[in-house]
Design an enzyme around this catalytic site. Sequence first.
Site, PDB file in Angstrom:
ATOM      1  N   LYS A  37      54.893  57.971  69.463  1.00  0.00           N
ATOM      2  CA  LYS A  37      53.424  58.096  69.235  1.00  0.00           C
ATOM      3  C   LYS A  37      52.757  57.818  70.668  1.00  0.00           C
ATOM      4  O   LYS A  37      51.698  57.962  70.575  1.00  0.00           O
ATOM      5  CB  LYS A  37      53.697  56.881  68.549  1.00  0.00           C
ATOM      6  CG  LYS A  37      53.485  56.007  68.715  1.00  0.00           C
ATOM      7  CD  LYS A  37      53.162  54.715  68.301  1.00  0.00           C
ATOM      8  CE  LYS A  37      53.925  53.155  68.954  1.00  0.00           C
ATOM      9  NZ  LYS A  37      53.229  51.951  67.891  1.00  0.00           N
ATOM     10  N   THR A  38      53.221  57.074  71.825  1.00  0.00           N
ATOM     11  CA  THR A  38      52.425  56.954  72.543  1.00  0.00           C
ATOM     12  C   THR A  38      52.527  58.591  73.165  1.00  0.00           C
ATOM     13  O   THR A  38      51.764  58.007  74.204  1.00  0.00           O
ATOM     14  CB  THR A  38      54.372  55.774  73.621  1.00  0.00           C
ATOM     15  OG1 THR A  38      53.942  54.167  73.185  1.00  0.00           O
ATOM     16  CG2 THR A  38      53.031  55.632  74.807  1.00  0.00           C
ATOM     17  N   ASP A  64      45.880  51.476  68.767  1.00  0.00           N
ATOM     18  CA  ASP A  64      47.445  51.470  68.509  1.00  0.00           C
ATOM     19  C   ASP A  64      47.229  50.574  67.289  1.00  0.00           C
ATOM     20  O   ASP A  64      47.460  49.457  67.181  1.00  0.00           O
ATOM     21  CB  ASP A  64      48.302  51.230  69.620  1.00  0.00           C
ATOM     22  CG  ASP A  64      49.307  51.495  69.436  1.00  0.00           C
ATOM     23  OD1 ASP A  64      49.811  52.004  68.486  1.00  0.00           O
ATOM     24  OD2 ASP A  64      50.540  51.980  70.689  1.00  0.00           O
ATOM     25  N   GLU A  65      49.061  50.591  67.051  1.00  0.00           N
ATOM     26  CA  GLU A  65      49.567  49.515  66.375  1.00  0.00           C
ATOM     27  C   GLU A  65      48.707  49.104  65.155  1.00  0.00           C
ATOM     28  O   GLU A  65      48.554  47.700  65.250  1.00  0.00           O
ATOM     29  CB  GLU A  65      50.182  47.757  66.875  1.00  0.00           C
ATOM     30  CG  GLU A  65      50.882  48.769  67.802  1.00  0.00           C
ATOM     31  CD  GLU A  65      52.329  49.283  67.412  1.00  0.00           C
ATOM     32  OE1 GLU A  65      52.114  49.120  66.619  1.00  0.00           O
ATOM     33  OE2 GLU A  65      53.748  49.125  68.039  1.00  0.00           O
ATOM     34  N   GLN A  81      55.642  48.894  59.388  1.00  0.00           N
ATOM     35  CA  GLN A  81      56.755  47.915  60.552  1.00  0.00           C
ATOM     36  C   GLN A  81      55.253  46.603  60.519  1.00  0.00           C
ATOM     37  O   GLN A  81      54.799  45.987  61.660  1.00  0.00           O
ATOM     38  CB  GLN A  81      55.968  48.760  61.947  1.00  0.00           C
ATOM     39  CG  GLN A  81      58.057  49.838  62.304  1.00  0.00           C
ATOM     40  CD  GLN A  81      58.252  50.162  63.144  1.00  0.00           C
ATOM     41  OE1 GLN A  81      58.011  49.513  64.673  1.00  0.00           O
ATOM     42  NE2 GLN A  81      57.401  51.861  63.234  1.00  0.00           N
ATOM     43  N   ARG A  91      65.587  49.560  65.660  1.00  0.00           N
ATOM     44  CA  ARG A  91      65.739  49.419  67.304  1.00  0.00           C
ATOM     45  C   ARG A  91      66.955  50.106  67.925  1.00  0.00           C
ATOM     46  O   ARG A  91      67.104  49.896  69.339  1.00  0.00           O
ATOM     47  CB  ARG A  91      65.528  47.715  67.596  1.00  0.00           C
ATOM     48  CG  ARG A  91      64.168  47.043  67.412  1.00  0.00           C
ATOM     49  CD  ARG A  91      63.750  47.558  67.567  1.00  0.00           C
ATOM     50  NE  ARG A  91      62.397  48.418  66.202  1.00  0.00           N
ATOM     51  CZ  ARG A  91      61.578  49.446  66.619  1.00  0.00           C
ATOM     52  NH1 ARG A  91      61.048  49.596  68.502  1.00  0.00           N
ATOM     53  NH2 ARG A  91      60.695  50.003  65.926  1.00  0.00           N
TER      54      ARG A  91
END
Length: 747
Positions: free
Chosen positions: A32-33, A219-220, A250, A602
């Site tokens: 996504k970044t 974002d997020e 998330q 992770r």
Amino acid sequence: MDLKSLLNKEQYDAATTIEGPLLILAGAGSGKTRVLTYRIAHMIEDLNIYPSQVLAITFTNKAGEEMRERVRSLIGETVDSMWISTFHSSCVRILRREIDKLGYKKDFTIYDSYDQKALVKQCMEELKISDKDITENEIIGKIGKAKDNLTTASAYKRQNESNFRENKIADLYELYQKKLKSNNALDFDDLIFKTVELFTSNQEVLEFYQRKFKYIMIDEYQDTNKAQYEFVRLLAKGHRNICVVGDDDQCIYQWRGADIRNILDFEKDYPEAKVIKLEENYRSVENILNAANTVIKNNSERKNKVLRTSNSQGEKIKIYRAYSDMDEAQFVSSEIKRLIKSEERNHKDFAILYRTNAQSRIFEDTFMKSDIPYRIIGGLKFYDRKEIKDIMAYLKFINNPDDEISLRRIVNVPKRNIGDTTCSKLQEFAISIEDSLYNVMMDAESIPGLTQRNINAILKFTELVDDLMVMKEQMPVSHFIEYILNQSGYMKELEKSNNPEDRSRIENLEELVSAAVEFERTSEEKSLSAFLEKTTLVSDIDNFDQNADTVVLMTVHSAKGLEFPVVFMVGMENGIFPGSASLNDPREMEESRRLCYVGITRAKEKLYMTSAEVRRVFGRAVSYGQSDFVEEINPELRECVKVRTSKEPKRGGYFKNEYNPHSLRADYSDESFLKALDKMEETIQQGSGGLLTKEEATMGRKVKHSRFGVGTIISTLEDGGDLKVTIAFDSMGIKHFMLSMTPLELL
């Protein structure tokens, strides 16, 4: 830029959809970044959109800096004229320009949690509210939640008219806000709360920022609360060119006010929205990804998506059921050493993830004994250390003389004969004549009840402050900090001390000066106000150095956004992860499952999930069953590790009914713990004689426990040949037991 060759199909679609509302559902590790970076570069480079028209909101400073650097590598210095920052940093920037329209001065101070607690304590003393009746933390929590929900003190009072306790909190909230304003200060929650207030009360200001930010990216988005949601809604109302990126799987901050409905209902808010799913994972091997998918699919409150990867299958998830918490830590330690030796790994390849910070201690002890270098993310932060907070209070007060909280902190540091009693007299006099604390200090001779010694000390202090206020304008921040350390006598007091801790304090203060030098080197705005903003808004994860060669210990919450080749998820037990509250609340259980999903994703190459048959919690021996989340992973994706550490006797097998309590006796000397072991041994030796049998342990049965009293069995679950029994006790709440280890009497 040839975006088609740089991005996959879904990423390309997301990066080139610019006009109108856009929801990008970005699964863990889906790039996504990268998408956001190329999207910004495409807007500026290919579509000739002015950088100043773009607002990009990230949830951490670290994420913002990473995004800025990536865009800079694509389009150069042009990126510096656009806003890429957190919600709080963006709001501070707006408030510095506009807050006078709300009756504040533009040089306001931002209070951290310590300042906030000190101010709440003042309010409690003034309203004669005892912390035995209502704690400071409860008040701060209620006020913070109210602000997140955009609830003013007067509205809070109206909502709780019939509740005496909540009315008291409303009175505190009202006085607290009044004192904040008189101190020309905002707390952390105020930054967004006041910006929304500014937008809703001043149409001209709102329209200016709506025109300015024609394109908005968040974002997020799954972690936004009501105040953040409203801030975004108001800004986007003009052009509706809003792109939100997030992953409902998330959303792990509901306990902090995050509302998962913000992302789930985006299409209701913007019916014309385009939705793009990023489901290709570039981070993890296939087995880890499939494990994450099998866990999260058990949640009902989510959008349908399944992560996939073209990475190798990888190893199965390693499941280790330890005898004790010490055995668990020793296993993790030995595995790290083994993998470093056999696979030539570095210490920085490993992360230990746990549910709560309290779980770190036993791993710290074990790693120290094993000579494994480690660092903890989420311990005492640099800016929370006493000596740093002392000097930061000097800086805050010199920058804003209305800040009485900072003034109270520094007035007798180092000691200068202006103690608490003298400060109370000064404060009372200031309140009686409705003046500021510092103003009455400058006229100390006229205050009744002060001795000449007090007066001399106060006037000497005001001379120091006057000098510092002059020098502030003549020096860069780093030199000014050194000047304060010398002129105040703070450094001299530490240097003459024989306490080894004070040597460490000096080193920390030297590091503060270094931080100021770095700030001057990298920041466009080099004022004291800008330095204070930067340090106040920093989080511990912002300082995470991924190149330091140490094992990392952190909570799963702190690990969000990071990745590691090898991850150990420890304490995977019902009652710990998920926590006991989650076992009784489906909504909390879904959040805990999302947290587990974050932990699993992770890991890039190897994932371990460990638990202990017996551990000490608050000094007591407890026995929890293995986490339901481990059981939710497809059995084909996991394998049990049956090894023993050098300090443990050989055991007969893996499951709880083969547990040998003798292995714990060398580890613990606590008398109550050993008594608990005695009881377990006795129970195991008795077998099932006199105990509840599996056939009798059915839902709805009334049973009696020797310690917890009478209860009702509310669920049972087969667990490796044993039976996990959940009982709701009449007076002790819900508890979880393994049947073979628990003396229960059928009623």
